[in-house]
Design an enzyme around this catalytic site. Structure first.
Site, mmCIF file in Angstrom:
data_model
loop_
_atom_site.group_PDB
_atom_site.id
_atom_site.type_symbol
_atom_site.label_atom_id
_atom_site.label_comp_id
_atom_site.label_asym_id
_atom_site.label_seq_id
_atom_site.Cartn_x
_atom_site.Cartn_y
_atom_site.Cartn_z
ATOM 1 N N GLY A 1 0.820 -1.202 0.000
ATOM 2 C CA GLY A 1 0.000 0.000 0.000
ATOM 3 C C GLY A 1 0.855 1.253 0.000
ATOM 4 O O GLY A 1 2.081 1.214 -0.187
ATOM 5 N N ALA B 1 -8.536 4.197 -2.346
ATOM 6 C CA ALA B 1 -8.866 5.402 -1.572
ATOM 7 C C ALA B 1 -9.431 6.497 -2.468
ATOM 8 O O ALA B 1 -8.817 6.898 -3.455
ATOM 9 C CB ALA B 1 -7.623 5.905 -0.846
ATOM 10 N N GLU C 1 -14.215 17.609 4.307
ATOM 11 C CA GLU C 1 -14.807 16.358 4.764
ATOM 12 C C GLU C 1 -15.172 16.452 6.242
ATOM 13 O O GLU C 1 -14.934 17.476 6.895
ATOM 14 C CB GLU C 1 -13.843 15.189 4.496
ATOM 15 C CG GLU C 1 -13.617 14.950 3.008
ATOM 16 C CD GLU C 1 -12.766 13.733 2.710
ATOM 17 O OE1 GLU C 1 -12.411 13.005 3.652
ATOM 18 O OE2 GLU C 1 -12.442 13.524 1.537
ATOM 19 N N ALA D 1 2.987 -13.433 3.600
ATOM 20 C CA ALA D 1 3.965 -13.538 4.685
ATOM 21 C C ALA D 1 3.309 -14.306 5.825
ATOM 22 O O ALA D 1 2.300 -13.874 6.380
ATOM 23 C CB ALA D 1 4.404 -12.161 5.165
ATOM 24 N N HIS E 1 -17.155 3.565 8.412
ATOM 25 C CA HIS E 1 -17.485 4.665 7.501
ATOM 26 C C HIS E 1 -18.998 4.750 7.407
ATOM 27 O O HIS E 1 -19.669 3.734 7.193
ATOM 28 C CB HIS E 1 -16.867 4.428 6.122
ATOM 29 C CG HIS E 1 -16.802 5.672 5.294
ATOM 30 N ND1 HIS E 1 -17.913 6.260 4.742
ATOM 31 C CD2 HIS E 1 -15.748 6.458 4.942
ATOM 32 C CE1 HIS E 1 -17.559 7.344 4.082
ATOM 33 N NE2 HIS E 1 -16.241 7.483 4.181
ATOM 34 N N ARG F 1 -16.942 10.718 12.040
ATOM 35 C CA ARG F 1 -17.488 9.497 11.455
ATOM 36 C C ARG F 1 -18.196 8.602 12.459
ATOM 37 O O ARG F 1 -19.198 7.973 12.144
ATOM 38 C CB ARG F 1 -16.373 8.717 10.755
ATOM 39 C CG ARG F 1 -15.932 9.346 9.461
ATOM 40 C CD ARG F 1 -14.753 8.642 8.854
ATOM 41 N NE ARG F 1 -14.463 9.177 7.526
ATOM 42 C CZ ARG F 1 -13.400 8.861 6.818
ATOM 43 N NH1 ARG F 1 -12.511 8.000 7.303
ATOM 44 N NH2 ARG F 1 -13.203 9.384 5.622
ATOM 45 N N HIS G 1 -14.217 0.437 8.315
ATOM 46 C CA HIS G 1 -13.382 1.227 7.410
ATOM 47 C C HIS G 1 -11.909 1.268 7.805
ATOM 48 O O HIS G 1 -11.039 1.182 6.952
ATOM 49 C CB HIS G 1 -13.935 2.650 7.352
ATOM 50 C CG HIS G 1 -13.324 3.523 6.307
ATOM 51 N ND1 HIS G 1 -13.280 3.176 4.973
ATOM 52 C CD2 HIS G 1 -12.727 4.744 6.385
ATOM 53 C CE1 HIS G 1 -12.692 4.135 4.275
ATOM 54 N NE2 HIS G 1 -12.329 5.093 5.112
ATOM 55 N N ARG H 1 -10.252 8.091 13.562
ATOM 56 C CA ARG H 1 -9.431 8.812 12.586
ATOM 57 C C ARG H 1 -10.193 9.942 11.915
ATOM 58 O O ARG H 1 -11.334 9.768 11.490
ATOM 59 C CB ARG H 1 -8.909 7.848 11.520
ATOM 60 C CG ARG H 1 -8.116 8.541 10.414
ATOM 61 C CD ARG H 1 -7.497 7.566 9.469
ATOM 62 N NE ARG H 1 -8.432 6.789 8.690
ATOM 63 C CZ ARG H 1 -9.071 7.228 7.604
ATOM 64 N NH1 ARG H 1 -8.901 8.469 7.200
ATOM 65 N NH2 ARG H 1 -9.887 6.428 6.941
ATOM 66 N N SER I 1 -5.445 9.337 6.605
ATOM 67 C CA SER I 1 -4.775 8.040 6.444
ATOM 68 C C SER I 1 -3.726 8.068 5.335
ATOM 69 O O SER I 1 -2.611 7.565 5.510
ATOM 70 C CB SER I 1 -5.792 6.927 6.178
ATOM 71 O OG SER I 1 -6.595 7.249 5.060
ATOM 72 N N LEU I 2 -4.056 8.635 4.161
ATOM 73 C CA LEU I 2 -3.051 8.754 3.115
ATOM 74 C C LEU I 2 -1.910 9.658 3.582
ATOM 75 O O LEU I 2 -0.734 9.399 3.289
ATOM 76 C CB LEU I 2 -3.671 9.299 1.828
ATOM 77 C CG LEU I 2 -4.653 8.378 1.097
ATOM 78 C CD1 LEU I 2 -5.169 9.053 -0.174
ATOM 79 C CD2 LEU I 2 -4.023 7.031 0.764
#
Length: 521
Positions: A12, A44, A112, A152, A226, A272, A329, A364, A369-370
């Site tokens: 990611g 995303a 947002e 893994a 979410h 949220r 989410h 969050r 997050s990004l």
């Protein structure tokens, strides 16, 4: 036995950011369970939260992050996150990422939930993650080794230090990948839940790997739902970005009543956890909740990915009403790390959603997050470049068993238990039921390594889901309060009194210490 300076588990944004900043001076192997683009980062929609205009400030971004996180955040982590946003975005722009701009070539900034300012930078309308991921993948071509379709399954250790991982490919073949430094960037555990925005590969693998290796985990009880996922064909069919509400869309019931008007001062752009609970309660009463997109100008142009998804499920966008339900989410907790990514296990690191720096607190803030992947991925890269590269080590032998795993629950059975007892609203008896159900499988959970050789990838995923479910239910039982993404119906009043008190303290300038959270070893 291939050897690298760094082996990264996951592909990611956080994983690729680490690789991007170290690949010129260190050898890197990236191991990922699916293809490079399988994961939440590529999916995303919303964007990256960053202070990009004069009317905004990092102090305001920090205040919004703390309030959304119910003041459970690490102050230092939040400060470093929000102060770095502008620099990270500017660097991406200078290197070729084409963020959306207005006709005068100024960045288009969205708004947002729980943000006081327009500070969401986006690309491709609602394809921001895809744009940044494709940029990084292109930059990493021929500079790192990608091992795709390999899970893994075990962290290699010697004298207590992590020295790499064992991978299992789709054909069931095991391979050892040794490294001087090992990074877990495996994301969260959305597959635990029936309704989730997460990619199906998110089965809590990082939690399982770290827990079995002796790392610390914390804040696992804080699960974000979410509020707006497309409700179609009896399931949560896909994410409807919070940016849609930021552009003016509102939540309403069948009668046209706006459901958030008397719930929170920010109404449809409340944090949220609050919006998700209100939709959940309406659904429990038999109401259907819709996202009314009629106030959004040029909806199909602004949100092409969401529009295509709605058309796929025969939603008439001309009517302007999209049926929505909440879905799991993001996991705020995870593997405990320092801000440079270090875990309690020497030479083992974690970054992104798999890690728990405390930056998100109990809930969050949208589009952080990004930003987390970019900021803390770079911090980890800088740290790794300062660390010595050790010689290739031979790992301790793993004691396999010839026995095969039997009597495992299905993924659907696990999801039923989690959705019933670890969902948007919880209570003590339900949490106890969940913990006891997961605890029934503890002998298999704690014997995971023995089954690595003779088990299928699906069986090992089930064991990781059972591990995550056991630890989350235990953590949720221990937190006897409501806070952020952890809401207990048997302690509802405390949440509001604590939150109100802490918001007042914040506004008065009082320093807020991060509340104690149980650490699992």
């Amino acid at each position: 036995m291939p050897h690298s300076d760094i082996v990264i588990v996951g592909s990611g944004l956080a994983a690729l950011t680490v690789a991007y900043h170290v690949c010129e001076s260190m050898s890197v192997t990236i191991i990922t369970k699916g293809s490079i683009t399988d994961g939440n980062s590529y999916m995303a929609q919303g964007g990256v939260a960053a202070v990009m205009n004069a009317g905004d400030s990092w102090e305001s971004h920090m205040e919004d992050t703390l309030q959304a996180g119910a003041f459970h955040n690490s102050i230092d982590a939040v400060e470093q996150l929000v102060k770095s946003g502008q620099k990270e975005i500017q660097e991406l722009i200078e290197n070729g990422v084409d963020f959306d701009k207005d006709p005068s070539r100024k960045l288009l900034l969205g708004k947002e939930g729980a943000h006081k300012h327009h500070r969401i930078v986006h690309a491709g309308g609602d394809a921001t993650g895809k744009a940044i991921m494709l940029f990084l993948i292109q930059k990493l071509k021929n500079k790192v080794t990608f091992i795709e379709h390999t899970m893994a399954v075990h962290l290699l250790k010697k004298y207590g230090d992590c020295i790499g991982v064992i991978g299992k490919d789709a054909a069931g073949k095991l391979a050892y990948y040794t490294a001087s430094h090992t990074v877990l960037a495996t994301g969260g555990c959305g597959a635990l839940f029936k309704h989730t925005s997460n990619h199906s590969s998110l089965t809590g693998d990082g939690i399982g790997l770290a827990y079995r290796a002796g790392a610390e985990l914390a804040d696992l009880e804080f699960v974000q739902f979410h509020p707006t996922m497309l409700s179609a064909e009896g399931k949560a069919a896909g994410l409807i970005s919070e940016a849609v509400r930021g552009e003016g869309a509102v939540l309403q019931n069948e009668a046209g009543e706006r459901i958030m008007n008397n719930v929170h001062p920010y109404k449809d752009l409340a944090p949220r956890d609050i919006v998700a609970r209100e939709i959940f309660r309406r659904n429990q009463r038999g109401e259907t909740v819709f996202l009314n997109i009629n106030p959004v100008k040029n909806f199909t142009n602004r949100f092409p990915t969401i529009s295509a998804m709605c058309r796929k499920y025969c939603i008439d966008l001309e009517k302007g009403l999209i049926p929505v339900v909440p879905g799991m989410h993001f996991l705020m907790g995870g593997i405990v790390t320092a801000l440079n990514g270090e875990t309690a296990v020497p030479h083992l690191y974690a970054v992104g959603e798999a890690a728990c720096t405390g930056v998100h607190g109990a809930n969050r803030l949208a589009s952080n997050s990004l930003l987390e992947g970019l900021v803390f991925g770079k911090k980890l890269a800088v740290h790794l470049k300062s660390r010595p590269i050790g010689k290739k080590e031979h790992p301790e032998e793993l004691a396999y068993t010839d026995q095969f795993l039997q009597e495992l629950p299905s993924k659907r059975e696990i999801q039923s238990v989690v959705t019933a007892f670890l969902g948007i609203e919880r209570n003590g008896p339900g949490l106890k039921n969940a913990y006891e159900w997961f605890n029934h499988f503890q002998l298999k959970i704690f014997s995971y390594e023995k089954f690595v050789k003779n088990s299928t990838i699906e069986q090992l995923e089930i064991l990781n889901l059972l591990t995550a479910g056991l630890l989350i239910s235990r953590s949720a039982l221990l937190r006897i309060e409501s806070r952020g993404g952890h809401y207990r119906r048997d302690f509802p009043e405390q949440e509001e009194s604590l939150r109100g008190q802490q918001i007042r303290q914040s506004l008065e300038g009082t320093k807020i210490e991060r509340p104690h959270s149980g650490v699992i070893k």
